[in-house]
Every structure is written in C-alpha cells, then in structure tokens.
Design an enzyme around this catalytic site. Structure first.
Site, PDB file in Angstrom:
ATOM      1  N   ASN A  99       0.828  -1.209   0.000  1.00 25.11           N
ATOM      2  CA  ASN A  99       0.000   0.000   0.000  1.00 25.11           C
ATOM      3  C   ASN A  99       0.862   1.258   0.000  1.00 25.11           C
ATOM      4  OD1 ASN A  99      -2.160  -1.768   0.146  1.00 25.11           O
ATOM      5  ND2 ASN A  99      -2.230  -1.702   2.377  1.00 25.11           N
ATOM      6  N   HIS A 116       5.722  -0.424  -2.869  1.00 23.36           N
ATOM      7  CA  HIS A 116       5.177   0.291  -4.030  1.00 23.36           C
ATOM      8  C   HIS A 116       5.239   1.806  -3.884  1.00 23.36           C
ATOM      9  CE1 HIS A 116       2.764  -3.570  -5.184  1.00 23.36           C
ATOM     10  NE2 HIS A 116       4.037  -3.639  -5.528  1.00 23.36           N
ATOM     11  N   CYS A 124      11.357  13.861  -8.721  1.00 25.12           N
ATOM     12  CA  CYS A 124      11.594  14.565  -9.979  1.00 25.12           C
ATOM     13  C   CYS A 124      11.700  13.567 -11.126  1.00 25.12           C
ATOM     14  CB  CYS A 124      12.860  15.400  -9.878  1.00 25.12           C
ATOM     15  SG  CYS A 124      13.210  16.327 -11.386  1.00 25.12           S
ATOM     16  N   CYS A 150       9.953  20.548  -9.973  1.00 26.62           N
ATOM     17  CA  CYS A 150      11.119  20.343  -9.112  1.00 26.62           C
ATOM     18  C   CYS A 150      11.765  21.679  -8.748  1.00 26.62           C
ATOM     19  CB  CYS A 150      12.125  19.453  -9.842  1.00 26.62           C
ATOM     20  SG  CYS A 150      13.653  19.193  -8.921  1.00 26.62           S
ATOM     21  N   ASN A 216      -7.927 -12.996   5.571  1.00 30.63           N
ATOM     22  CA  ASN A 216      -8.565 -12.434   4.383  1.00 30.63           C
ATOM     23  C   ASN A 216     -10.062 -12.714   4.417  1.00 30.63           C
ATOM     24  OD1 ASN A 216      -8.541 -11.081   1.897  1.00 30.63           O
ATOM     25  ND2 ASN A 216      -6.789 -12.256   1.151  1.00 30.63           N
ATOM     26  N   ALA A 234      -9.817  -8.092   8.520  1.00 30.40           N
ATOM     27  CA  ALA A 234      -8.582  -7.917   9.300  1.00 30.40           C
ATOM     28  C   ALA A 234      -8.837  -7.080  10.545  1.00 30.40           C
ATOM     29  CB  ALA A 234      -7.515  -7.261   8.429  1.00 30.40           C
TER      30      ALA A 234
END
Length: 250
Positions: A99, A116, A124, A150, A216, A234
C-alpha cells in the site's frame, strides 16, 4: 485456530506482516481490484503508467490528487492499530506493505517497508530530488492548479509510487526478501497475492521453514500455501489475536 495462531505468534522470535489493499479497503480506500475498486471508475492501468504521464501529466495528477483526497479522508482502522500494537509488544519486527497510503505509520508502526512507494512523496522526473509532503502542506498542494515542478531543476514532479511496468525499489525489495528469509511467521493480510515480485514474500517465508498465516475475507492465490487461514475482516481478526496473545502471555 485463532488460539493456535496466537500461541505461535507469542512464541515467535521473528514475525513479519505482509499487507495489501484489503487492509486499506477497511478504512474506505478504494482498491484497484474488486467490484468497488478503481478499475470500474477509471482504467487505472491506463493512468498509472510512465507513458500516460508523458502523454498527459495533468490527467495523471488529477487522478492522483483524487486518490490522495480519498486517503486523506481515511483513518487507520483496528487492523492497522493491531499490527502497530504487535510491533510494540515485540512480536512483529516489520510491516512489509504493497500500500502507498501511509496508514501503517499513522497507526504507529515504526518499521514499515513500502514496496510500491508512498503517495505523499513526490520525485523529480529528471534529477534525484525527492520530497515527502508534510501534513500541513497537503491541502494547499491539492488545491493548486499548477503542475508541480522540481525546485532544483524545474522538471515535472511525479508521485513517488511504482507504476505499471516499473521495477520495485531495489533497496526495499532486498530488505523485504531478507526479512522473509529470516521470518519464522508471516501474517499475510488483505492481499490478492497476484502482484509480483511482492507476492513472493509468503513463498520465501514458507521455503525458509516459516509459518504462513493468512487473514482475508476470501481465499486468495496465497491460500494454498497458508498453514492457517483466518477468514474475516482484518479489523476484526487482528485485534482478537492481540487480545489472545495478551491473555496467554500474562
């Protein structure tokens, strides 16, 4: 089964958690997959790519600002809080997450490996500049109509997340795989188990002699290798585990 898993966790010396979109869905964040997911509203695979950003950076930023707004409206749920609690108790040594929403840190988890990226970080497109957006800056940043640039070189900034077709950050992936090799237990929480290379983590734990516990709402690609499958939300299962570990550890 919950009692058995609690005993295993209480005795473990190197437990880790591996989390996916399902844990954030319980905080109201739409997932890319599933009937209520972003796939239906947008073709995310067309927007979350380097090619889309080159073609239409404004559209991609509008999509990400919408995602950021959704995440800002969300709060860590009891599952995030329970994982942070398990870390405080010395049971969980790290949370490896797919996540990008920062909810694990907001809940109090300290050792979070983001495979991720992080939606509140920008980088940049030309130089090595990266910036984490402080909470106080986020609203103003969202309201800005200008494309972010930037401050070092003037090139466009992009979300510091892994897009489709991009490699995962090497440092984080190496750390995650190293932790998986050492882990005696992995809690697999709310992941479909189909996004690789992240999905290798439970397999590495299993191959290294560790125990795979899946939490799950429905079976996933990981279920066939899970030693224990705790079916449910969960946010309901993890707090019960914490409670049971506390009870047996007295």
């Amino acid at each position: 089964m919950l009692g058995e898993v609690s005993k295993i966790l209480a005795k473990s010396s190197m437990a880790i958690a591996f989390t996916g979109a399902g844990i954030s869905a319980e905080s109201g964040i739409p997932t890319f997959r599933g009937k209520d997911g972003l796939w239906r509203k947008y073709r995310a695979e067309e927007l979350a790519t380097p090619e889309a950003f080159k073609r239409d950076p404004k559209l991609v930023w509008e999509f990400y600002k919408w995602r950021i707004k959704k995440i800002l409206e969300a709060k860590p749920n009891p599952a995030h809080i329970a994982l942070a609690e398990l870390e405080k108790m010395g049971i969980i040594k790290a949370v490896i997450t797919q996540n990008v929403d920062d909810l694990h840190r907001e809940a109090g988890s300290k050792n979070v490996i983001e495979l991720h990226g992080n939606i509140f970080r920008v980088k940049c497109t030309s130089c090595s500049y990266r910036e984490y957006l402080k909470e106080s800056d986020r609203i103003g940043w969202l309201l800005s109509q200008e494309l972010p640039r930037c401050p070092k070189c003037g090139s466009l900034l992009r979300p510091d997340v892994v897009w489709f077709g991009e490699a995962l950050p090497e440092k984080e992936l190496t750390t995650a795989f190293s932790l998986a090799k050492k882990a005696d237990v992995v809690l697999v929480v709310g992941t479909s188990g189909v996004v690789y290379p992240a999905a290798y983590i439970p397999y590495i734990v299993k191959e290294s002699g560790g125990i795979v516990v899946e939490i799950n709402i429905e079976p996933s690609a990981i279920t066939p290798i899970a030693d224990f499958f705790l079916r449910g939300k969960a946010g309901e299962v993890l707090p019960k585990l914490v409670e049971e570990i506390r009870r047996i550890s007295k």
